[in-house]
Design an enzyme around this catalytic site. Sequence first.
Site, PDB file in Angstrom:
ATOM      1  N   ASP A   1     -11.631  -6.223   6.730  1.00  0.00           N
ATOM      2  CA  ASP A   1     -10.047  -7.053   7.116  1.00  0.00           C
ATOM      3  C   ASP A   1     -10.031  -6.964   8.298  1.00  0.00           C
ATOM      4  O   ASP A   1      -9.313  -8.058   8.728  1.00  0.00           O
ATOM      5  CB  ASP A   1      -8.757  -6.273   6.316  1.00  0.00           C
TER       6      ASP A   1
ATOM      7  N   ASP B   1     -11.441  13.664   2.984  1.00  0.00           N
ATOM      8  CA  ASP B   1     -11.821  12.306   3.704  1.00  0.00           C
ATOM      9  C   ASP B   1     -12.084  11.365   2.842  1.00  0.00           C
ATOM     10  O   ASP B   1     -12.289  10.096   3.119  1.00  0.00           O
ATOM     11  CB  ASP B   1     -13.245  12.578   4.379  1.00  0.00           C
ATOM     12  N   ASN B   2     -11.672  11.529   1.601  1.00  0.00           N
ATOM     13  CA  ASN B   2     -11.923  10.577   0.330  1.00  0.00           C
ATOM     14  C   ASN B   2     -10.497   9.857   0.177  1.00  0.00           C
ATOM     15  O   ASN B   2      -9.454  10.261   0.483  1.00  0.00           O
ATOM     16  CB  ASN B   2     -12.451  11.001  -0.935  1.00  0.00           C
TER      17      ASN B   2
ATOM     18  N   ASP C   1       0.790  -1.187   0.178  1.00  0.00           N
ATOM     19  CA  ASP C   1       0.035  -0.042  -0.020  1.00  0.00           C
ATOM     20  C   ASP C   1       0.871   1.236   0.121  1.00  0.00           C
ATOM     21  O   ASP C   1       1.699   1.413   0.878  1.00  0.00           O
ATOM     22  CB  ASP C   1      -0.997   0.050   1.228  1.00  0.00           C
TER      23      ASP C   1
ATOM     24  N   SER D   1      -7.880  10.292 -14.338  1.00  0.00           N
ATOM     25  CA  SER D   1      -9.386  10.228 -14.253  1.00  0.00           C
ATOM     26  C   SER D   1      -9.719   9.043 -13.203  1.00  0.00           C
ATOM     27  O   SER D   1     -10.741   8.085 -13.409  1.00  0.00           O
ATOM     28  CB  SER D   1      -9.812   9.299 -15.587  1.00  0.00           C
TER      29      SER D   1
END
Length: 345
Positions: A300, A130-131, A18, A32
């Site tokens: 998870d 917050d996204n 990650d 995009s």
Amino acid sequence: MSSVSSNLLFGMGNPLLDICAVVDKDFLDKYSLKPNDQILAEDKHKALFDELVKKFKVEYHAGGATQNSIKIAQWMIQEPHKVGTFFGCIGKDKFGEILKQKAAEAHVDGHYYEQDQEPTGTCAACITGDNRSLVANLAAANCYKKEKHLDLEENWELVEKAKVYYIAGFFLTVSLESILKVAKHASEKNKLFCMNLSAPFICQFFKDNLMQVMPYIDVLFGNESEAAAFAKEQDFETKDIKEIAKKAQVLPKVNTKRQRIVVFTQGKDETIMALSDKIETFPVLKIDPKDIVDTNGAGDAFVGGFLSGLVQEKPLDQCVRAAHYSANVIIRRAGCTFPEKPDFK
């Protein structure tokens, strides 16, 4: 409390590094990306990962659904280290080295099949406010080979040491034969084999693979949307999540010494568990919506908490309590990250 030793919990799946960074709208527009989404990388996203690292301040974590759950279980157990073993495929590259280091820092006993055909799988987490927009490039994770890794004597010995096994449904797209080998071993030795539906597309497009493994599954996890997709594909003719859990619970099973347990989460609504002929429900921990930072790792984390209870041979209601606690901690933070120690009693 049973004594817990290393390598009691075994996980196998798609290891992804990650790569998290706060980005700007221009970066999302360039590739995009929607501000809040989860997609698989296409050709147009190939340059995104390098650009993210060059342009923004990034944080690295050892990720991928199964590895996240093993990490959380280890975090909940704390001592000894390396209770959780993890197998998956990575590349012989810089990202692979970082992933191994991060797994080691989380005290997970990672054993990776390293190959040089494909780079280490990555998941870019592009944060704006917050996204989070997640772009996953499975790459090497897709290249796991049973005969090149799982079948090797020193690796198979680690499988044999375990008592509890967990594989997320995503791995059904990679190596069905590896899953079946582990599942059959667990079944023959009367050990616990756990699996997750993981995503509606697994229930739909990998239904045949899933149903080949189903007879070996002792504990089946899923959320409400996955349960609905599963019910539709199996012609259960019901949308009632409790009924779906009951019907999944009684599907044919090889090891008759253990009855299957089905656990379905529903976000902020109660968690449902089907076992033998009864359904139990468990309310989740209350949380103020303004404290929720990121719900992506919640599933998870829920599984990781549950597994930590199974490994310690705790009663099922305690496993659910640990699962709810883990999920509650994770959704207050960005990514599948956690404080140094749990304050779970």
